[in-house]
Write an enzyme that holds these catalytic residues in place. Structure first.
Site, short mmCIF file in Angstrom:
data_model
loop_
_atom_site.label_atom_id
_atom_site.label_comp_id
_atom_site.label_asym_id
_atom_site.label_seq_id
_atom_site.Cartn_x
_atom_site.Cartn_y
_atom_site.Cartn_z
N HIS A 180 0.86 -1.19 0.00
CA HIS A 180 0.00 0.00 0.00
C HIS A 180 0.90 1.24 0.00
O HIS A 180 1.97 1.25 0.62
CB HIS A 180 -0.91 -0.01 1.23
CG HIS A 180 -1.99 1.02 1.16
ND1 HIS A 180 -1.76 2.35 1.41
CD2 HIS A 180 -3.31 0.92 0.83
CE1 HIS A 180 -2.89 3.02 1.24
NE2 HIS A 180 -3.84 2.19 0.88
N GLU B 147 0.75 3.85 1.60
CA GLU B 147 1.08 4.37 2.94
C GLU B 147 2.23 3.57 3.55
O GLU B 147 3.02 4.11 4.32
CB GLU B 147 -0.19 4.34 3.82
CG GLU B 147 -1.15 5.45 3.39
CD GLU B 147 -2.62 5.18 3.62
OE1 GLU B 147 -2.97 4.22 4.34
OE2 GLU B 147 -3.45 5.93 3.07
N SER C 124 -10.61 7.39 -2.90
CA SER C 124 -11.83 8.19 -2.81
C SER C 124 -13.04 7.55 -3.49
O SER C 124 -13.85 8.24 -4.11
CB SER C 124 -11.59 9.61 -3.36
OG SER C 124 -10.61 10.27 -2.58
P1 13P Z 1 -9.87 6.24 0.60
O1 13P Z 1 -10.98 5.39 0.03
O2 13P Z 1 -10.12 6.71 1.99
O3 13P Z 1 -9.46 7.31 -0.36
O4 13P Z 1 -8.59 5.25 0.73
C1 13P Z 1 -8.20 4.49 -0.36
C2 13P Z 1 -7.20 3.50 0.09
O5 13P Z 1 -6.06 3.86 0.37
C3 13P Z 1 -7.62 2.10 0.22
O6 13P Z 1 -6.52 1.26 0.40
#
Ligand code: 13P
Length: 245
Positions: A96, A98, A208
């Site tokens: 991911h 992040e 999103s």
């Molecule tokens: P959002 O749907 O909050 O934009 O996050 C997307 C995401 O990173 C799912 O792994």
């Protein structure tokens, strides 16, 4: 050749035992109106076992959000893939953005985690996506192809896995690429995936996704489902996305 779509909710670092009520509500709603796809919830590791218990007998799959590249050892704070499987997970999100951004995960580390997940019997959901700077510099397709080449080991040619296209700039921002941009990115990812496994892997869109834009995104021919962050925390929102398929 049919590709079974997957809609997965990534709870990220959100949720305590009280949040399991949302999982229960989702299971009850899907028992009434079955989904036209696989559905998964990926809670924080602390909730995996409890969620597996609560969702026993339901159609909802359970996923983890990361795993270590080794099966066991002196890695304080890390969690190995066999432990996640033991706790009830059948899927795991890997690479991911992040994790890549805040933990410096490289493509090679993601590939090692993918191998570890496969050995433990977990189906990996491998994430790729460009930054805003890369998109503005017209490097998107090149970045995606190179992330796939580095993060998807050749052993996946014969395995069951999924890929998620998540543009970093669309995550949690309310911004989304145009439908054409999503279609182009997904086509480039498909072309870069190896073997028969790569031909049938669902390619999810993430960033999103909400009940009000899910329908048009999920209709794009190349899109095989969604990876949903914020909107997966509430059963009613997540259900709205699942039923948009
Ligand atoms: P959002 O749907 O909050 O934009 O996050 C997307 C995401 O990173 C799912 O792994």
């Amino acid at each position: 050749m049919t590709i079974r779509p997957l809609i997965a909710g990534n709870w990220k670092m959100n949720g305590t035992a009280a949040s399991l009520d949302e999982a229960k509500q989702l299971a009850a709603a899907l028992a009434e109106s079955p989904a036209a796809c696989d559905v998964a919830l990926c809670p924080p590791a602390t909730l995996l076992a409890q969620m597996a218990w609560v969702l026993k007998g339901s159609a909802i799959l359970i996923g983890a959000q990361d795993c270590h590249g080794k099966d066991s050892g002196a890695y304080t704070g890390d969690i190995a893939a066999p432990m996640l499987a033991d706790a009830g997970a059948s899927l795991v999100i890997l690479g991911h953005s992040e994790r890549r951004t805040y933990h410096g995960e490289t493509d090679a580390e993601v590939a090692a985690k993918v191998e570890a997940a496969l050995w433990a019997g977990l189906k990996p959901i491998i994430c790729v996506g460009e930054t805003l700077e890369q998109r503005q510099a017209d490097q998107t397709l090149q970045v995606l192809t190179s992330q796939i080449a580095g993060s998807v080991p050749a052993s996946l040619a014969d395995a069951a896995f999924a890929v998620a296209y998540e543009p970093c700039w669309a995550i949690g921002t309310g911004l989304t690429p145009t439908l054409d941009q999503i279609a182009q990115a997904h086509a480039a990812i498909r072309a870069a995936l190896p073997g028969q496994g790569g031909a049938v892997a669902p390619i999810l869109y993430g960033g999103s996704v909400k009940p009000d834009n899910a329908g048009e995104i999920l209709k794009i021919a190349q899109v095989g489902g969604a990876l949903v962050g914020g909107a997966s925390l509430k059963a009613s929102d997540f259900l709205g996305i699942i039923l948009a398929l």
